[in-house]
Write an enzyme that holds these catalytic residues in place. Sequence first.
Site, PDB file in Angstrom:
ATOM      1  N   GLN A  94       0.811  -1.214   0.000  1.00 33.34           N
ATOM      2  CA  GLN A  94       0.000   0.000   0.000  1.00 33.34           C
ATOM      3  C   GLN A  94       0.844   1.263   0.000  1.00 33.34           C
ATOM      4  O   GLN A  94       2.067   1.219   0.145  1.00 33.34           O
ATOM      5  CB  GLN A  94      -0.928  -0.024   1.205  1.00 33.34           C
ATOM      6  CG  GLN A  94      -0.195  -0.294   2.510  1.00 33.34           C
ATOM      7  CD  GLN A  94      -1.168  -0.474   3.672  1.00 33.34           C
ATOM      8  OE1 GLN A  94      -1.228   0.387   4.541  1.00 33.34           O
ATOM      9  NE2 GLN A  94      -1.918  -1.548   3.683  1.00 33.34           N
ATOM     10  N   HIS A  96       0.279   5.685   1.147  1.00 40.80           N
ATOM     11  CA  HIS A  96      -0.608   6.699   1.710  1.00 40.80           C
ATOM     12  C   HIS A  96      -0.377   8.042   1.039  1.00 40.80           C
ATOM     13  O   HIS A  96       0.754   8.380   0.694  1.00 40.80           O
ATOM     14  CB  HIS A  96      -0.363   6.860   3.208  1.00 40.80           C
ATOM     15  CG  HIS A  96      -0.444   5.581   3.973  1.00 40.80           C
ATOM     16  ND1 HIS A  96      -1.578   4.805   4.021  1.00 40.80           N
ATOM     17  CD2 HIS A  96       0.479   4.918   4.710  1.00 40.80           C
ATOM     18  CE1 HIS A  96      -1.354   3.743   4.762  1.00 40.80           C
ATOM     19  NE2 HIS A  96      -0.110   3.780   5.195  1.00 40.80           N
ATOM     20  N   GLU A 113       3.746   7.755   8.568  1.00 41.83           N
ATOM     21  CA  GLU A 113       3.811   6.816   9.680  1.00 41.83           C
ATOM     22  C   GLU A 113       5.249   6.383   9.907  1.00 41.83           C
ATOM     23  O   GLU A 113       6.122   6.618   9.052  1.00 41.83           O
ATOM     24  CB  GLU A 113       2.909   5.595   9.433  1.00 41.83           C
ATOM     25  CG  GLU A 113       3.318   4.728   8.260  1.00 41.83           C
ATOM     26  CD  GLU A 113       2.263   3.658   7.933  1.00 41.83           C
ATOM     27  OE1 GLU A 113       1.068   3.994   7.864  1.00 41.83           O
ATOM     28  OE2 GLU A 113       2.647   2.500   7.739  1.00 41.83           O
ATOM     29  N   HIS A 170       4.840   0.333   0.791  1.00 39.75           N
ATOM     30  CA  HIS A 170       5.218  -0.433   1.972  1.00 39.75           C
ATOM     31  C   HIS A 170       4.215  -1.521   2.306  1.00 39.75           C
ATOM     32  O   HIS A 170       3.044  -1.450   1.890  1.00 39.75           O
ATOM     33  CB  HIS A 170       5.379   0.490   3.179  1.00 39.75           C
ATOM     34  CG  HIS A 170       4.090   1.151   3.609  1.00 39.75           C
ATOM     35  ND1 HIS A 170       3.578   2.250   2.958  1.00 39.75           N
ATOM     36  CD2 HIS A 170       3.214   0.862   4.594  1.00 39.75           C
ATOM     37  CE1 HIS A 170       2.444   2.609   3.546  1.00 39.75           C
ATOM     38  NE2 HIS A 170       2.202   1.779   4.537  1.00 39.75           N
ATOM     39  N   ARG A 190      -4.507   0.646  -1.795  1.00 45.94           N
ATOM     40  CA  ARG A 190      -3.965  -0.703  -1.922  1.00 45.94           C
ATOM     41  C   ARG A 190      -3.475  -0.927  -3.358  1.00 45.94           C
ATOM     42  O   ARG A 190      -4.209  -0.696  -4.313  1.00 45.94           O
ATOM     43  CB  ARG A 190      -5.066  -1.715  -1.557  1.00 45.94           C
ATOM     44  CG  ARG A 190      -4.542  -3.101  -1.286  1.00 45.94           C
ATOM     45  CD  ARG A 190      -5.671  -4.048  -0.864  1.00 45.94           C
ATOM     46  NE  ARG A 190      -6.242  -3.698   0.421  1.00 45.94           N
ATOM     47  CZ  ARG A 190      -7.548  -3.576   0.658  1.00 45.94           C
ATOM     48  NH1 ARG A 190      -8.431  -3.776  -0.296  1.00 45.94           N
ATOM     49  NH2 ARG A 190      -7.976  -3.248   1.852  1.00 45.94           N
TER      50      ARG A 190
HETATM   51 ZN    ZN Z   1       0.780   2.136   6.142  1.00 43.99          ZN
END
Ligand code: ZN
Length: 314
Positions: A94, A96, A113, A170, A190
């Site tokens: 995926q 972001h 993240e 990642h 995704r």
């Molecule tokens: Zn993630």
Amino acid sequence: MTLIFLEPIFKERIWGGNKLKTDFGYPISSNLTGECWAISAHAQGETLIRGGKFAGMPLSQLWNEYPELFANTKKRPFPLMVKILDANQDLSVQVHPDDKFAQLVENEMGKAECWYILDATRDAQIIYGHTAKTGEEFKQKVAQNQWSQLLISHKVKRGEFFDVPPGTVHALGAGTLVLEVQQSSDMTYRLFDYERTDDHGNLRELHLDKAFAVIKAPHHAKTAPNESRKIGPNAYFTSIANNQYFQTAKVEITGDLELTLSAAYLLVSVIDGFANMNGVEIKKGDHFIVPNTLRKLSIVGYVTLIVANETPAH
Ligand code: ZN
């Protein structure tokens, strides 16, 4: 004013396992528990305050009604989230979006993240980055189904950490137990799910066009300097991530530590051991906030903490 403990909530996932029960001792029955949302004010799963005068209050309410605890100047949602993820199976690959894309397209926050590897089986791997030099090359390789050439795998072990800025391709791999500090967002695109099907033979939905729009190419591995720095006779500090949204670090204490805080407030997760902090017992699996009204910390015990704070605006 004292520490503000949060009651974690748990999410079943098809890739989840039982380590949140067996390793962290949380009272959960499902053996498919993938996520512990430990500190969250997100609408998809909000943690409540445990004990004290705010017992049972949602974190967002505390944030909105008691701004003096957070020294916040702007009215906006609580910006960060802390999770523990138990990947018993590979997660889908995926990416972001950043704030700009997410706000424009989804009316949501973007998602930066970082991961701290709490535990990993001997062969555990993650996907972190890709080999394409340009977005065009990335798309071509996807069209030709050349995932194994495209995705970069890393073997991981306990104590390693990874900064995962928006746009980073990642995935957690089977056998990883990870503490994640992130922006308070659920925005995920995704890319690839290993062509797995559900009980009805269906593939999970992919979001290729949006993913292509946000992927950064080429990939830049961002690893924080990982030298530990002594912050007392019995304590070490190791930076995990430091970006425009949050600063995250590991603090290891073997005996005692006296600390004066500069961050407006601190999110703390106890990942090992136990201690007494300002007269309150803290132990592995606890998650709490040190509010702005508490500036001096006195810790006695043998304990490892992951601490996170908002990066101050410049
Ligand atoms: Zn993630």
